[in-house]
Design a protein around this motif. Structure first.
Motif, short mmCIF file in Angstrom:
data_model
loop_
_atom_site.label_atom_id
_atom_site.label_comp_id
_atom_site.label_asym_id
_atom_site.label_seq_id
_atom_site.Cartn_x
_atom_site.Cartn_y
_atom_site.Cartn_z
N UNK A 30 -23.83 4.75 44.90
CA UNK A 30 -24.23 4.42 43.53
C UNK A 30 -25.63 3.83 43.45
N UNK A 31 -25.95 2.93 44.40
CA UNK A 31 -27.24 2.26 44.37
C UNK A 31 -28.41 3.20 44.58
N UNK A 32 -28.14 4.43 45.04
CA UNK A 32 -29.21 5.40 45.27
C UNK A 32 -29.37 6.39 44.13
N UNK A 33 -28.56 6.25 43.09
CA UNK A 33 -28.61 7.22 42.00
C UNK A 33 -29.97 7.22 41.31
N UNK A 34 -30.56 6.03 41.14
CA UNK A 34 -31.88 5.96 40.51
C UNK A 34 -32.95 6.61 41.36
N UNK A 71 -24.66 10.90 51.09
CA UNK A 71 -26.04 10.41 50.99
C UNK A 71 -25.98 8.91 50.74
N UNK A 72 -26.39 8.13 51.73
CA UNK A 72 -26.22 6.68 51.63
C UNK A 72 -27.22 5.97 52.53
N UNK A 140 -44.86 1.31 43.95
CA UNK A 140 -44.03 1.97 44.95
C UNK A 140 -43.12 0.93 45.59
N UNK A 141 -41.92 1.36 45.96
CA UNK A 141 -40.96 0.42 46.54
C UNK A 141 -40.26 1.04 47.74
N UNK A 142 -40.02 0.22 48.77
CA UNK A 142 -39.22 0.66 49.90
C UNK A 142 -37.74 0.55 49.59
N UNK A 143 -37.41 -0.12 48.48
CA UNK A 143 -36.02 -0.32 48.03
C UNK A 143 -35.15 -0.98 49.10
N UNK A 144 -35.72 -1.98 49.76
CA UNK A 144 -34.97 -2.79 50.71
C UNK A 144 -34.55 -4.08 50.02
N UNK A 145 -33.33 -4.49 50.25
CA UNK A 145 -32.83 -5.71 49.62
C UNK A 145 -33.45 -6.95 50.24
N UNK A 146 -33.30 -8.11 49.57
CA UNK A 146 -33.90 -9.35 50.09
C UNK A 146 -33.26 -9.86 51.36
N UNK A 147 -32.10 -9.32 51.75
CA UNK A 147 -31.40 -9.82 52.94
C UNK A 147 -31.68 -9.04 54.22
N UNK A 148 -32.68 -8.14 54.20
CA UNK A 148 -32.97 -7.32 55.37
C UNK A 148 -33.53 -8.18 56.51
N UNK A 241 -30.11 -8.09 32.53
CA UNK A 241 -29.35 -6.85 32.67
C UNK A 241 -29.47 -6.23 34.06
N UNK A 242 -30.56 -6.51 34.74
CA UNK A 242 -30.79 -5.90 36.04
C UNK A 242 -31.50 -4.56 35.90
N UNK A 243 -32.63 -4.39 36.55
CA UNK A 243 -33.37 -3.13 36.56
C UNK A 243 -33.23 -2.52 37.95
N UNK A 244 -32.69 -1.32 38.01
CA UNK A 244 -32.50 -0.62 39.27
C UNK A 244 -33.29 0.68 39.26
N UNK A 245 -34.26 0.77 40.17
CA UNK A 245 -35.14 1.95 40.24
C UNK A 245 -35.72 2.30 38.87
N UNK A 246 -36.16 1.28 38.16
CA UNK A 246 -36.79 1.40 36.84
C UNK A 246 -35.84 1.93 35.77
N UNK A 247 -34.55 1.77 35.97
CA UNK A 247 -33.55 2.12 34.97
C UNK A 247 -32.77 0.88 34.59
#
Length: 593
Positions: A30-34, A71-72, A140-148, A241-247
Motif C-alpha cells: 500500500x505504501x508504494x501506491x503513490x 512489489x514491496x 526528489x525523495x528516496x522515500x526512506x522512513x525516519x527509522x532507517x 492528514x498525512x501526505x504520501x508521495x504528494x497525495x
C-alpha cells in the motif's frame, strides 16, 4: 530531469515485468501506491500482462493468476508476509510462480527471513533500482522512513546522488555540516575513486554545467525543527492528514462535495504542482493566511469565467472554449483546497492545538522547560495523541541539553498510565536514539557549549514581529521561528568562500565539511559560482529527512535574495509524529518477536 527519472524508472520496471511471460497478478504494498502512480498508469500495466492490481496484505486474493508478482520494500514485515503467502499457496496446492520485485533492492535481512521461513528457494527475487522518486517539480525523495539504519541510509543516499549525477554531471563541490554529512561525502568520493580504477578512466562523469554544488543537511544537526508543528499549508496538511508521495487522502465529506471525485478510486488528491497552478500558489503559505489567498484565487477564477460574456466574435468564443477545460479543472481544485483549508482551520482553533503551539514556541525561545510542564500535564489529561506528548518531551530535551531524571521518570509513569504499556518501549527507544535525554550531572560547561542555546545566540532563529501575510523572513514558516537547518545551510552558502567566516562555521557544534571533488577543476567551479548574470543552482540534500516547511523556507530565500536556485532531494518527507512512530513497535512486530 524529473521527466527523465520517470521514464528511466518506467523502462526498468516494465523490463522486469516483461521478463515474466504471460498473464500475471501484481500484489502491491500500500505504501508504494503513490510511487507506482507517479511512474506508470494502470493501462500500461494492463498492456504488459497485469489486468488487475491487488493490495499486498495478510489476505490472499482468491482470483490470483498462476504467476504472482509482489512489489514491496525489503522490510522484515514484508519478508514474513511473503513467506506466509507462499506457504499458504503450498498448503492449498496452488501451483503459483512467485516473484518478488524489491524497491530499491534486496538486503541481508529480507533474504535471511525468507531462508528461516523455508521459502527462499520458492521465489525469484528481482530489484527495481528506483533510487529517487520525483515528487514535485523541484523535489526528489528516496522515500526512506525516519527509522532507517545509518548504514543503509548512507548507502542509498550515495546511490541516489550518483544516479542524479548521471543526468546532470558530477557536482564540483559538496558542503555540509554534521558527522553523517562528512561520512556521506567520504563514501561518495571513495565510490568514484573505485569506479575510476575499475573502468580504467580518469573520470566517471564530466563536471556538471548546470549545478554549482550540493549542500548536505544532516538531520542530526537539527531535530528541533521537525519536532515543531509545521505552520505552512503543505506542512500542516502533512501534520493533520498525512501526505504520501504528494497525495493526500480526502475525508469522505470532501469526496462527496466534488462530483469528479465521487468514485471510490479517486479518494486521493494529488498535491503535485504540475497538476494545478492553485496548488503551486498556496503550498508555501502560512496557515493563518490561507483563507485570504484562496479568496484571491476564487475572485480571479470568477473573473476568468466572466470572459464568456465578453466573447462576441467567433475567435473570442473559440479562445474561451479552449480555456474552459483548464478553468473547470482549477475550479475543482479550488473546491478541494477550500475544503482542506476549512478542515485545517477547525483543527487549529482547538484549545489543545493552541496549547501545543504555546509550549513549542516557548521552548524554542529559550524558556525553562519546567515552566511548560503544567500545560503538558493538561494535554495528557485531555488524552491528546501520545505522539504529541513525545514530540514536546523530545523538543524540551533537545533545547535544554536533557531533562532531569525525576521529570523523565514522572512522564514515563504518566504516559504508561494514560496511553498504555506499549509506550514504555517507545520511551526507551527515544532515549537510546538520543532524542530524549537525561540531563548530565557533571561536565555541565562542556554540555552547554553544544546546546541549542549556542545556535540561538549565533543565528536569528526567533522573530517576534514576523509578517505572515507578506513574509520577509523564513520565520514566517513557524509563525516566529526560522528553521535552524535553513539558517545553517544559508550560512554555509554565503560564507564558505570567505576565510574570515570559516572559523565560525567550524567552531559551532557539528562537523563541517567542504569538499572539492576535483581539485584541478577548482578554478572553473569558482568562476561558475561567481557569475554575475547567473543564479547558483544548488541541490539541497537532506540526509535523514526534511519537512515541507523547510522547503518553503528555502524557496523564500531563493525568492528574496535572488542568488540561488534550489532543487531538493531528501531521504524522506517527515514530521515529528512520523519520527515518533518510527520508534513505536507495532503490535504485530511484538507478537512475531
Amino acid at each position: 530531469m524529473s521527466k527523465d527519472v520517470k521514464e528511466t524508472a518506467r523502462f526498468y520496471l516494465l523490463d522486469l515485468i516483461d521478463s515474466i511471460a504471460g498473464k500475471k497478478s501484481l500484489l502491491l504494498e500500500r505504501e508504494l501506491s503513490g510511487i507506482l502512480g507517479q511512474i506508470i498508469t494502470t493501462n500500461t500495466l494492463q498492456e504488459h500482462g497485469i489486468p488487475q492490481v491487488f493490495w499486498f496484505d495478510r489476505n490472499i486474493p482468491q482470483e490470483l493468476d498462476q504467476k504472482v508478482i509482489y512489489l514491496c520494500r525489503p522490510t522484515y514485515e514484508n519478508a514474513k508476509l511473503v513467506s506466509a503467502h507462499v506457504r499458504q499457496h503450498q498448503q492449498d496446492m496452488n501451483q503459483t510462480e512467485n516473484t518478488v520485485i524489491l524497491l530499491p533492492g534486496t538486503n541481508v535481512l529480507f533474504e535471511t527471513v525468507l531462508q528461516e521461513e523455508g521459502v527462499f528457494g520458492e521465489l525469484v527475487i528481482m530489484e527495481w533500482s528506483l533510487h529517487v522518486v520525483p515528487l514535485d517539480e523541484d523535489l526528489f525523495s528516496l522515500e526512506l522512513g525516519p527509522g532507517v539504519k545509518e548504514e543503509n541510509l548512507l548507502k542509498h543516499s550515495v546511490s541516489a546522488l550518483v544516479n542524479f549525477e548521471s543526468y546532470n554531471g558530477r557536482f564540483p563541490r559538496a558542503s555540509g555540516r554534521g558527522f553523517n554529512s562528512a561520512k556521506l561525502v567520504e563514501i561518495w568520493d571513495k565510490w568514484y575513486q573505485e569506479e575510476s580504477i575499475n573502468n580504467a578512466r580518469k573520470d566517471v562523469y564530466e563536471l556538471s554545467t548546470s549545478y554549482d554544488s550540493v549542500l548536505i543537511m544532516d538531520r542530526s544537526m537539527d531535530w528541533v525543527t521537525p519536532f515543531l508543528t509545521q505552520l505552512t499549508y503543505f506542512g500542516l496538511l502533512d501534520e493533520i492528514l498525512g501526505i504520501e508521495q504528494m497525495n493526500v487522502k480526502l475525508p469522505p465529506n470532501l469526496v462527496s462535495r466534488n462530483e469528479n471525485l465521487s468514485s471510490g478510486s479517486h479518494k486521493k488528491f494529488s498535491l503535485s504542482s504540475s497538476y494545478s497552478t492553485i496548488t503551486k500558489d498556496v503550498k508555501d503559505v502560512n496557515f493563518n493566511c490561507i483563507g485570504s489567498h484562496l479568496g484571491k484565487i476564487a475572485r480571479k477564477l470568477s473573473s476568468d469565467y466572466e470572459g464568456r460574456r465578453q466573447a462576441k466574435t467567433v475567435n473570442q468564443i473559440r479562445d474561451f472554449v479552449s480555456k474552459l477545460g483548464s478553468l473547470q479543472s482549477e475550479h475543482t481544485s479550488l473546491n478541494i483546497h477550500t475544503g482542506l483549508a476549512e478542515l485545517m482551520m477547525q483543527h487549529t482553533k482547538s484549545n489543545n492545538f493552541r496549547k501545543i503551539l504555546q509550549i513549542q514556541q516557548s521552548l524554542v525561545s529559550g524558556v525553562d522547560p519546567s515552566s511548560q510542564f503544567p500545560l503538558l500535564d493538561q494535554l495528557i489529561y485531555m488524552d491528546v495523541p501520545v505522539e504529541e506528548i513525545f514530540r514536546i518531551l523530545c523538543l524540551a530535551s533537545i533545547v535544554s541539553t536533557g531533562l532531569k531524571q525525576r521529570d523523565i521518570d514522572y512522564y514515563r509513569k504518566e504516559i504508561v498510565q494514560t496511553y498504555g504499556y506499549k509506550n514504555i518501549l517507545t520511551f526507551q527507544c527515544l532515549i537510546d536514539a538520543g532524542l530524549l535525554r537525561v540531563r548530565p550531572s557533571s561536565n555541565i560547561s562542556l554540555q552547554r557549549s553544544f546546546s541549542y542555546t549556542t545556535w540561538l545566540n549565533n543565528y536569528p532563529l526567533i522573530d517576534e514581529e514576523v509578517n505572515e501575510q507578506h513574509p520577509l523572513d523564513i520565520s514566517y514558516t513557524y509563525s516566529g521561528y526560522g528553521p535552524l537547518s535553513v539558517h545553517m545551510s544559508y550560512d554555509i552558502l554565503q560564507n564558505r568562500d570567505n576565510p574570515e567566516k570559516l572559523p565560525r562555521l567550524k567552531s559551532l557544534p557539528g562537523e563541517y565539511v567542504d569538499k572539492w571533488f576535483k581539485q584541478q577543476d577548482r578554478s572553473f567551479s569558482r568562476t561558475f559560482t561567481r557569475g554575475t548574470d547567473k543564479k547558483r543552482k544548488i541541490l539541497v540534500f537532506f540526509l535523514g529527512g526534511c519537512t515541507f516547511t523547510e522547503l518553503s523556507a528555502f524557496r523564500l530565500l531563493a525568492e528574496k535574495h535572488g542568488k540561488f536556485e534550489f532543487t531538493f532531494m531528501t531521504t524522506g518527507m517527515i514530521t515529528g509524529g512520523k519520527v515518533v512512530q518510527s520508534f513505536t513497535p507495532s503490535i504485530q512486530t511484538l507478537i512475531d518477536e
